[in-house]
Structure formats: structure tokens, C-alpha cells
Design a protein around this motif. Structure first.
Motif, PDB file in Angstrom:
ATOM      1  N   SER A  18       0.828  -1.210   0.000  1.00 28.13           N
ATOM      2  CA  SER A  18       0.000   0.000   0.000  1.00 28.13           C
ATOM      3  C   SER A  18       0.864   1.263   0.000  1.00 28.13           C
ATOM      4  O   SER A  18       0.538   2.263  -0.663  1.00 28.13           O
ATOM      5  CB  SER A  18      -0.943   0.011   1.205  1.00 28.13           C
ATOM      6  OG  SER A  18      -0.202   0.054   2.420  1.00 28.13           O
ATOM      7  N   CYS A  21       2.235   1.578  -3.520  1.00 27.09           N
ATOM      8  CA  CYS A  21       1.179   2.044  -4.435  1.00 27.09           C
ATOM      9  C   CYS A  21       0.856   3.517  -4.204  1.00 27.09           C
ATOM     10  O   CYS A  21       0.671   4.290  -5.149  1.00 27.09           O
ATOM     11  CB  CYS A  21      -0.088   1.181  -4.233  1.00 27.09           C
ATOM     12  SG  CYS A  21       0.081  -0.511  -4.825  1.00 27.09           S
ATOM     13  N   GLY A  22       0.830   3.915  -2.914  1.00 27.03           N
ATOM     14  CA  GLY A  22       0.574   5.315  -2.589  1.00 27.03           C
ATOM     15  C   GLY A  22       1.673   6.217  -3.120  1.00 27.03           C
ATOM     16  O   GLY A  22       1.415   7.314  -3.639  1.00 27.03           O
ATOM     17  N   LEU A  24       3.640   5.554  -5.667  1.00 27.55           N
ATOM     18  CA  LEU A  24       3.513   5.626  -7.112  1.00 27.55           C
ATOM     19  C   LEU A  24       2.428   6.604  -7.536  1.00 27.55           C
ATOM     20  O   LEU A  24       2.606   7.396  -8.481  1.00 27.55           O
ATOM     21  CB  LEU A  24       3.217   4.237  -7.684  1.00 27.55           C
ATOM     22  CG  LEU A  24       4.373   3.218  -7.637  1.00 27.55           C
ATOM     23  CD1 LEU A  24       3.893   1.841  -8.073  1.00 27.55           C
ATOM     24  CD2 LEU A  24       5.520   3.686  -8.518  1.00 27.55           C
ATOM     25  N   LEU A  25       1.298   6.562  -6.819  1.00 24.49           N
ATOM     26  CA  LEU A  25       0.212   7.504  -7.126  1.00 24.49           C
ATOM     27  C   LEU A  25       0.647   8.949  -6.866  1.00 24.49           C
ATOM     28  O   LEU A  25       0.326   9.868  -7.627  1.00 24.49           O
ATOM     29  CB  LEU A  25      -1.027   7.158  -6.294  1.00 24.49           C
ATOM     30  CG  LEU A  25      -1.764   5.877  -6.685  1.00 24.49           C
ATOM     31  CD1 LEU A  25      -2.867   5.561  -5.669  1.00 24.49           C
ATOM     32  CD2 LEU A  25      -2.369   6.010  -8.084  1.00 24.49           C
ATOM     33  N   TYR A  26       1.402   9.121  -5.748  1.00 20.86           N
ATOM     34  CA  TYR A  26       1.862  10.467  -5.391  1.00 20.86           C
ATOM     35  C   TYR A  26       2.840  11.007  -6.443  1.00 20.86           C
ATOM     36  O   TYR A  26       2.718  12.141  -6.919  1.00 20.86           O
ATOM     37  CB  TYR A  26       2.530  10.423  -4.019  1.00 20.86           C
ATOM     38  CG  TYR A  26       3.104  11.754  -3.582  1.00 20.86           C
ATOM     39  CD1 TYR A  26       2.263  12.811  -3.256  1.00 20.86           C
ATOM     40  CD2 TYR A  26       4.484  11.936  -3.503  1.00 20.86           C
ATOM     41  CE1 TYR A  26       2.786  14.037  -2.860  1.00 20.86           C
ATOM     42  CE2 TYR A  26       5.011  13.151  -3.108  1.00 20.86           C
ATOM     43  CZ  TYR A  26       4.159  14.207  -2.784  1.00 20.86           C
ATOM     44  OH  TYR A  26       4.677  15.406  -2.400  1.00 20.86           O
ATOM     45  N   SER A  28       3.106   9.980  -9.487  1.00 22.20           N
ATOM     46  CA  SER A  28       2.355  10.182 -10.728  1.00 22.20           C
ATOM     47  C   SER A  28       1.632  11.527 -10.711  1.00 22.20           C
ATOM     48  O   SER A  28       1.610  12.245 -11.712  1.00 22.20           O
ATOM     49  CB  SER A  28       1.354   9.045 -10.924  1.00 22.20           C
ATOM     50  OG  SER A  28       0.553   9.267 -12.060  1.00 22.20           O
ATOM     51  N   SER A  29       1.072  11.846  -9.545  1.00 24.65           N
ATOM     52  CA  SER A  29       0.396  13.141  -9.408  1.00 24.65           C
ATOM     53  C   SER A  29       1.379  14.293  -9.535  1.00 24.65           C
ATOM     54  O   SER A  29       1.111  15.288 -10.212  1.00 24.65           O
ATOM     55  CB  SER A  29      -0.316  13.205  -8.058  1.00 24.65           C
ATOM     56  OG  SER A  29      -0.887  14.470  -7.848  1.00 24.65           O
ATOM     57  N   THR A  32       2.351  14.680 -13.137  1.00 26.60           N
ATOM     58  CA  THR A  32       1.276  15.327 -13.888  1.00 26.60           C
ATOM     59  C   THR A  32       1.269  16.830 -13.630  1.00 26.60           C
ATOM     60  O   THR A  32       1.131  17.644 -14.547  1.00 26.60           O
ATOM     61  CB  THR A  32      -0.085  14.731 -13.505  1.00 26.60           C
ATOM     62  OG1 THR A  32      -0.067  13.326 -13.780  1.00 26.60           O
ATOM     63  CG2 THR A  32      -1.209  15.385 -14.301  1.00 26.60           C
TER      64      THR A  32
END
Length: 403
Positions: A18, A21-22, A24-26, A28-29, A32
Motif C-alpha cells: 500500500s 502504491c501510494g 507511485l500515485l503520489y 504520478s500526481s 502530472t
């Protein structure tokens, strides 16, 4: 049976997954957001350039452009700076701003090589002389003179027309540079230096008028939006660094070896010593408003990229007002003289004068060029001139970026 510690390991693995994954999401954000930021900045730079091009094409004092697609607001403002103009362009999106400042002028379109007024002798030559470009002269014939018993060699092309008895009237902008100013002046010592070594003033700010207390700058580094004043004279030495600065004094002397780009305005005399280089764009301008003599002298091996101008004297005092371009001098741009002009070097551009003279050890020669060159075709096609005459139809171009 499943051991209790196995469940604990499973919890640890899930927690680690988790976290990864968090992360990676961070990231990625963040990527962006960063990508959006750079794309927006790129659009702002593009619109800033577009706004500048639009402002140059319109030639208006102020323009504002709104891009409905991305919400970027751009403004272009053209301001006078000496005999040049500065275009200041700002592009704004939310709280972000991109700004640029550039010195601008009109592209050189004048194909006149020489304009010699028609109230004295016709033009003659001696030695090796080049006259390339259109000419307006007192006579359509260019006579050869024998000076020091040597044969002349004239290389000439371009059409010849008869001139009038007056020069084309110079732009009123030149006179405006000599109007007494009411702006408060400060001393150089009262201006904060950058890193204790140089003075700089952005073109986004108002010009700083500096009153000099000594003729010598004493090895100063001064760049940007400054106007230097002196009551009597200013001496600029090779150790001084001046860039985009305006200089005003009755007498200005630029010492041997100096290199820089400046606009100089004097009402008595400007003297360039040997081996001085005034880079593009520079101005040397003498405006004679009195009965006294005025002079603009450019000595050997000196080069000026821009404009050399002497004006203001009445017709009856031609001999008291002179521009001397000594041997091996080079002027790229325009020369304008309402007095008498000596051409001992080369002018790659246009020359306007009431009278030409040459000197030897034994005699003076009126309206005679000895070993001088005027070639308008050697002025580069990209050259942007200091406008002698008002012509709003000429397109603007950029001299140099100053911010």
C-alpha cells in the motif's frame, strides 16, 4: 494451521504494498502537476513571443491580448529610450508571470549612399574612393582631382539625382533628447550596487538619472536603464563598462580602447580616441544650439555600429560645425551632418551632409573625398537603423534582448 506470525507478515506485506502504491500515485500526481506546469510555461513563452511580434507589427504604445483557450493574458508596451525604443511584454496566467524587454527599431530600407546638398561645388574625388548606392549630388558628374600628383580610382554604382539645397529634415526625436529635464537626479554613490561590483537597473523600472560629480567614472560597471549627466564633461575610459546606458554632457570624450554600447548626447563636442568600438546599437549625437563651434571626431581604427549625427547649426556657420571620420574608421549605419564632413574611412550605410571636405598637409579641398568609402550594400540586410526620419510604415525589428 496458519501460524500467528504468518498473519503478521501478511499485514506487513500489505502495508508495504500500500505504501508503494501510494508513493507511485503520489509521484504520478507530481509528474502530472510538473508536466502541466512546464506545458503552461511553454504556452506562456510562446504567447509572450507572439504578443511581442503583434506589438511590433502594430507599432502601438500599448496592446493587450487574451487567449480564450488557455486564459493567458499578455500585454505589450513600447517606450522610448533615448533614440531607441524598448518593448516590454508580460504574459500572466493566474499568479505566474513571464516578462521580456527588448530594444527595437526600424529595419534599414534607405538605399541612399550619399546626399550632398546643392548649394556649393559638385562632388570630386582623389585617391581610392568607393561610392556604392544611390546618390543625390549638386551635379551628376563626379570629377577627379589630382592630389599629391597621384591618380584617382573611383568605384561607383547606383543612380545619381540632383539634390536640393537643404537636407531632409531630421526627426524631432533628436531635439527632444536635449530638452532640459525636471527629473530628480541622484548621485552614483547613493545607488545600491549588485554584489558590491556593478550598477544595474532593469528596463521594467523607470530610468535612473545620475548626476556625476567628477568627469571620470573611475572604473565603474553600469548596465541598463541609466542616464548619466555632467555639467561640463564626461571621460569614459577603457576600464569603464557601460552597456545600454545614455550619456549626456556638453563634452564627452571616449578614451582609447573602450568597448561598449551607449547613446551619447552633447552640445559641444564628442571625441572618440583611437581603437574605440561602440557596438550595436550605439548613438553619437551633437546638437549645436549656440554660436560656438561644435565637433564630432572619430579617430583612427575606431568603429561605430549605429548613428553618427551632428545637427542644429544654421547654414551660414557650416565651417564652424564638423564631423571628422579619420583614417581606418568604420561606421555601420547612418551619418548625418548639417555642417561639414570629412570621410577618411568607410561608411557602410547612408551619409547626409551639407558639405564634404578633405585636408592634406598643404591644402584643404571642398566637396572632395580623398581615400574614403561609402557603400550602402555592405550594411547587413538584418541591420536595424537609428531612424533619422519619421516613417511609421517601416517595420520594427529587435536590436537586442535586454531582459
Amino acid at each position: 494451521m496458519i501460524k500467528a506470525n504468518s498473519l503478521l507478515y501478511a499485514v506487513y506485506v500489505c502495508l508495504l504494498v500500500s505504501i508503494l502504491c501510494g508513493a507511485l500515485l503520489y509521484f504520478s500526481s507530481l509528474y502530472t502537476m510538473l508536466n502541466t506546469f512546464y506545458n503552461t510555461r511553454e504556452e506562456m513563452y510562446i504567447q509572450n513571443q507572439s504578443a511581442m511580434n503583434y506589438g511590433l507589427s502594430q507599432g502601438d504604445t500599448e496592446n493587450t491580448i487574451l487567449n480564450d483557450e488557455n486564459g493567458i493574458v499578455s500585454s505589450a508596451e513600447i517606450k522610448s529610450y533615448g533614440l531607441l525604443n524598448v518593448i516590454i511584454v508580460k504574459s500572466i496566467f493566474k499568479k505566474d508571470t513571464i516578462a521580456s524587454a527588448q530594444l527595437i527599431g526600424h529595419y534599414a530600407s534607405d538605399q541612399t549612399a550619399l546626399y550632398l546638398t546643392n548649394f556649393s561645388n559638385g562632388l570630386s574625388y582623389a585617391g581610392n574612393v568607393t561610392l556604392i548606392g544611390d546618390k543625390k549630388l549638386p551635379s551628376k558628374f563626379i570629377d577627379e582631382k589630382y592630389v599629391n600628383n597621384s591618380l584617382g580610382n573611383l568605384k561607383a554604382s547606383g543612380k545619381i539625382e540632383l539634390s536640393t539645397n537643404v537636407l531632409p529634415e531630421i526627426s524631432s526625436d533628436f531635439k527632444k533628447m536635449f530638452v532640459a529635464e525636471t527629473t530628480i537626479r541622484v548621485l552614483l554613490k547613493d545607488i545600491e550596487m549588485i554584489k558590491d561590483s556593478s550598477y544595474f537597473n532593469s528596463f521594467f523600472n523607470k530610468a535612473i538619472n545620475v548626476q556625476l560629480t567628477s568627469p571620470l567614472l573611475q572604473n565603474k560597471i553600469i548596465k541598463g536603464n541609466f542616464i548619466l549627466h555632467a555639467k561640463d564633461s564626461i571621460v569614459i575610459t577603457a576600464n569603464d563598462v557601460l552597456e545600454d546606458v545614455i550619456v549626456k554632457a556638453p563634452v564627452v570624450r571616449i578614451s582609447k580602447g573602450f568597448k561598449g554600447n551607449i547613446q551619447v548626447f552633447a552640445d559641444k563636442k564628442i571625441m572618440l580616441e583611437d581603437n574605440v568600438t561602440l557596438s550595436y546599437p550605439s548613438v553619437l549625437c551633437v546638437y549645436n544650439t549656440s554660436a560656438e563651434k561644435s565637433q564630432l571626431v572619430i579617430n583612427e581604427d575606431s568603429t561605430v555600429y549605429g548613428a553618427v549625427v551632428l545637427f542644429g547649426n544654421p547654414i551660414h556657420s557650416l565651417d564652424d560645425n564638423s564631423v571628422l571620420l579619420k583614417e581606418k574608421t568604420k561606421i555601420v549605419g547612418v551619418v548625418y551632418c548639417t555642417g561639414k564632413l570629412m570621410i577618411g574611412g568607410s561608411v557602410y550605410g547612408s551619409v547626409y551632409t551639407n558639405r564634404i571636405f578633405s585636408q592634406t598637409a598643404s591644402a584643404n579641398y571642398e566637396n572632395c573625398i580623398i581615400n574614403g568609402n561609402i557603400d550602402v550594400t555592405k550594411r547587413p540586410d538584418y541591420f536595424i537603423s537609428i531612424s533619422l526620419f519619421k516613417n511609421k510604415n517601416e517595420p520594427y525589428g529587435v536590436f537586442k534582448k535586454v531582459l
